[in-house]
Motif scaffolding. Structure first.
Motif, mmCIF file in Angstrom:
data_model
loop_
_atom_site.group_PDB
_atom_site.id
_atom_site.type_symbol
_atom_site.label_atom_id
_atom_site.label_comp_id
_atom_site.label_asym_id
_atom_site.label_seq_id
_atom_site.Cartn_x
_atom_site.Cartn_y
_atom_site.Cartn_z
ATOM 1 N N PHE B 92 0.802 -1.220 0.000
ATOM 2 C CA PHE B 92 0.000 0.000 0.000
ATOM 3 C C PHE B 92 0.836 1.271 0.000
ATOM 4 O O PHE B 92 1.957 1.286 0.492
ATOM 5 C CB PHE B 92 -0.915 0.004 1.227
ATOM 6 N N LYS B 94 -0.037 5.783 0.175
ATOM 7 C CA LYS B 94 -1.108 6.770 0.234
ATOM 8 C C LYS B 94 -0.904 7.785 -0.883
ATOM 9 O O LYS B 94 0.172 8.345 -1.036
ATOM 10 C CB LYS B 94 -1.099 7.458 1.596
ATOM 11 N N GLY B 97 -4.419 11.410 -0.426
ATOM 12 C CA GLY B 97 -5.153 11.246 0.836
ATOM 13 C C GLY B 97 -5.867 9.918 1.006
ATOM 14 O O GLY B 97 -6.595 9.727 1.983
ATOM 15 N N ARG B 98 -5.682 9.004 0.071
ATOM 16 C CA ARG B 98 -6.358 7.717 0.185
ATOM 17 C C ARG B 98 -5.399 6.566 -0.022
ATOM 18 O O ARG B 98 -4.349 6.735 -0.637
ATOM 19 C CB ARG B 98 -7.455 7.601 -0.873
ATOM 20 N N MET B 99 -5.806 5.412 0.444
ATOM 21 C CA MET B 99 -4.962 4.244 0.283
ATOM 22 C C MET B 99 -5.018 3.749 -1.170
ATOM 23 O O MET B 99 -6.086 3.667 -1.777
ATOM 24 C CB MET B 99 -5.457 3.150 1.224
ATOM 25 N N HIS B 100 -3.845 3.455 -1.716
ATOM 26 C CA HIS B 100 -3.764 2.847 -3.044
ATOM 27 C C HIS B 100 -2.680 1.784 -3.008
ATOM 28 O O HIS B 100 -2.080 1.557 -1.959
ATOM 29 C CB HIS B 100 -3.434 3.905 -4.103
ATOM 30 N N HIS B 101 -2.408 1.174 -4.150
ATOM 31 C CA HIS B 101 -1.366 0.157 -4.156
ATOM 32 C C HIS B 101 0.007 0.770 -4.420
ATOM 33 O O HIS B 101 0.123 1.735 -5.166
ATOM 34 C CB HIS B 101 -1.670 -0.907 -5.208
ATOM 35 N N ARG B 131 -14.978 10.936 -12.933
ATOM 36 C CA ARG B 131 -14.390 10.625 -11.617
ATOM 37 C C ARG B 131 -13.876 9.186 -11.568
ATOM 38 O O ARG B 131 -12.836 8.904 -10.989
ATOM 39 C CB ARG B 131 -15.429 10.858 -10.516
ATOM 40 N N ALA B 135 -10.085 8.021 -10.854
ATOM 41 C CA ALA B 135 -9.762 7.133 -9.739
ATOM 42 C C ALA B 135 -8.950 5.945 -10.236
ATOM 43 O O ALA B 135 -7.952 5.548 -9.621
ATOM 44 C CB ALA B 135 -11.045 6.661 -9.059
ATOM 45 N N MET B 136 -9.359 5.380 -11.378
ATOM 46 C CA MET B 136 -8.631 4.251 -11.951
ATOM 47 C C MET B 136 -7.197 4.673 -12.271
ATOM 48 O O MET B 136 -6.239 3.979 -11.947
ATOM 49 C CB MET B 136 -9.367 3.784 -13.217
ATOM 50 N N ASN B 139 -5.094 5.010 -9.207
ATOM 51 C CA ASN B 139 -4.764 3.664 -8.738
ATOM 52 C C ASN B 139 -3.600 3.067 -9.529
ATOM 53 O O ASN B 139 -2.805 2.294 -9.002
ATOM 54 C CB ASN B 139 -5.989 2.763 -8.881
ATOM 55 N N MET B 140 -3.517 3.413 -10.816
ATOM 56 C CA MET B 140 -2.458 2.887 -11.673
ATOM 57 C C MET B 140 -1.261 3.837 -11.711
ATOM 58 O O MET B 140 -0.444 3.769 -12.621
ATOM 59 C CB MET B 140 -2.989 2.640 -13.091
#
Ligand SMILES: Cc1cc2nc3c(=O)[nH]c(=O)nc-3n(C[C@H](O)[C@H](O)[C@H](O)COP(=O)(O)O)c2cc1C
Lengths: 244, 161
Positions: B92, B94, B97-101, B131, B135-136, B139-140
């Motif tokens: 993981f 951040k 402000g959010r958790m991602h990989h 949106r 987001a995708m 994440n990438m």
């Protein structure tokens, strides 16, 4: 009142969606039917069950910030055929910590409701799905530990018996403590479903577990799972595809 | 090749581009996490598409051409994206402000996302699609994500570039 749950995980068993579905179902009043969706062959069964149902609940994991592709395909086929009287709920679970990450997918279900003319009644976004799923194994581990502890005491191995019993208690305790938010949210959502009431969009995640602790536990879990289930040591997880 | 396209519409392949036509021959992700744990960096289903993750995360430019389905990518395009988590690590980090990989490759791709056939769609649906695309891309591990909408129900190379 009849509620139809559709479990949309692609996993055949031990899925988080199945666990969340069963937990929610515990608190539902009235008739309940569950369909484990495996492919378009199940469409007939779904439509047949929906004929005399009031509530439809989609239970699905979050894939790459949206609904999984097979769920989109199912929704497209159902769009034209479902009854417009249905109240539709969605129970989403995602792997990351924040349940809010499910918001996009919940809104996609909302848009499907607009297209199909059904009544969107909100849903639940649960974070740390994989962690909840794995925590369930605390129950059998605890049971085995308790039985062994009792046996040890019966055969007068006092210290061993007591430590096994404490062990059993610890496993159950952490399962319960970490899952508390999920139980409460499932109960609240189920009570709204039972009354066909709007649930709004609710988000939750593991209780009493801050995100830094989640990160440590989840990372450790992946490392152990890679090693013990697939024989892949820690450093091989970082392999690059084009550098074979 | 440093550019990778995913499309759900038939297009002439430009030179120097890897292109995947999503509606054909892509198996569906079974959610097994084998691409992280069993054969790290590639999908366990060897259907010729097991390297999708690397293509999506280790290129300078990624272009996605898709219809909008319920405020997100179309099912065929989503099928490709669902197969692509091998491009990141199970761990993981951040971001925003959010958790991602955590990332597997240091490349930060620029995502160009074109949604076509938008004339009948509500603003709500388009806003959600934007949106979801962002987001995708985050994440990438994108550098930037540029989304545009085309009203026409068919699109050609000229519409896209
Ligand atoms: C292909 C794929 C993509 C995923 N994408 C996300 C994601 O974007 N965000 C997230 O929080 N979890 C993501 N997950 C994690 C799943 O949502 C999570 O593991 C979930 O608990 C699986 O539920 P199930 O056991 O019912 O299938 C993804 C999982 C898979 C297999």
């Amino acid at each position: 009142m009849k509620t139809v749950f559709i479990n949309l995980t692609p996993k055949k068993k031990n899925s988080m969606s199945g666990y969340l579905l069963r937990t929610t179902k515990l608190f539902i009043k009235g008739e309940c039917v569950t369909i484990n969706y495996r492919g378009s062959a199940d469409d007939k069964k779904i439509l047949c069950e929906l004929e005399n149902a009031q509530n439809l609940v989609f239970v699905t994991p979050l894939y790459v910030d949206g609904l999984p592709s097979h769920v989109l395909e199912l929704l497209q086929r159902l769009e034209k055929t479902v009854s417009k009287e249905l109240n539709v709920y969605a129970l989403l679970n995602c792997g990351f910590y924040e349940g809010e990450q499910c918001e996009l997918a919940l809104n996609m279900v909302k848009i499907w409701c607009k297209h199909s003319g059904t009544n969107f009644c909100g849903g639940l976004g649960l974070g740390a799905g994989e962690m909840h799923r794995v925590l369930r194994w605390n129950i059998p581990v605890s049971a085995i530990s308790a039985v062994l502890g009792a046996l040890a005491l019966a055969f007068n191995f006092h210290t061993l018996g007591v430590s096994l019993l404490w062990n059993a208690f610890g496993f159950i305790f952490f399962w319960f403590i970490f899952s508390l938010n999920m139980f409460l949210s499932a109960q609240k959502t189920a009570s709204n479903i039972s009354k066909s009431k709007n649930n709004g969009l609710c988000y939750t995640t593991v209780s009493f577990c801050p995100s830094w602790l989640f990160t440590i536990l989840a990372s450790g879990y992946w490392i152990l799972r890679a090693f013990f289930f697939h024989g892949i040591p820690f450093w091989k997880i970082f392999k690059r595809y084009n550098l074979k | 090749m440093n550019e990778y396209w995913i499309t759900d519409i038939t297009l002439d392949k430009p030179q120097n581009v890897d292109m995947i036509y999503a509606p054909k021959g892509v198996a569906r992700c079974t959610g097994c996490f084998g691409c992280w744990l069993k054969t790290p960096s590639e999908c366990v289903m060897h259907d010729g598409k097991q390297g999708i993750g690397e293509m999506l995360t280790n290129r300078e430019t990624v272009r996605i051409i898709s219809k909008i389905t319920y405020g997100g990518f179309s099912a065929p395009v989503k099928r490709v994206l669902d197969r692509s988590i091998s491009g990141v690590l199970p761990f993981f980090s951040k971001r925003h402000g959010r958790m991602h990989h955590a990332v597997r490759y240091q490349t930060k791709p620029t995502f160009y996302i074109t949604f076509y056939d938008c004339s009948q769609l509500s603003d709500e649906e388009k806003a959600l699609a934007k949106r979801a695309a962002n987001a995708m891309a985050i994440n990438m591990n994108c550098k930037e994500c540029i989304v545009n909408f085309i009203d026409k129900n068919i699109c050609t190379l000229e519409d896209i570039i």
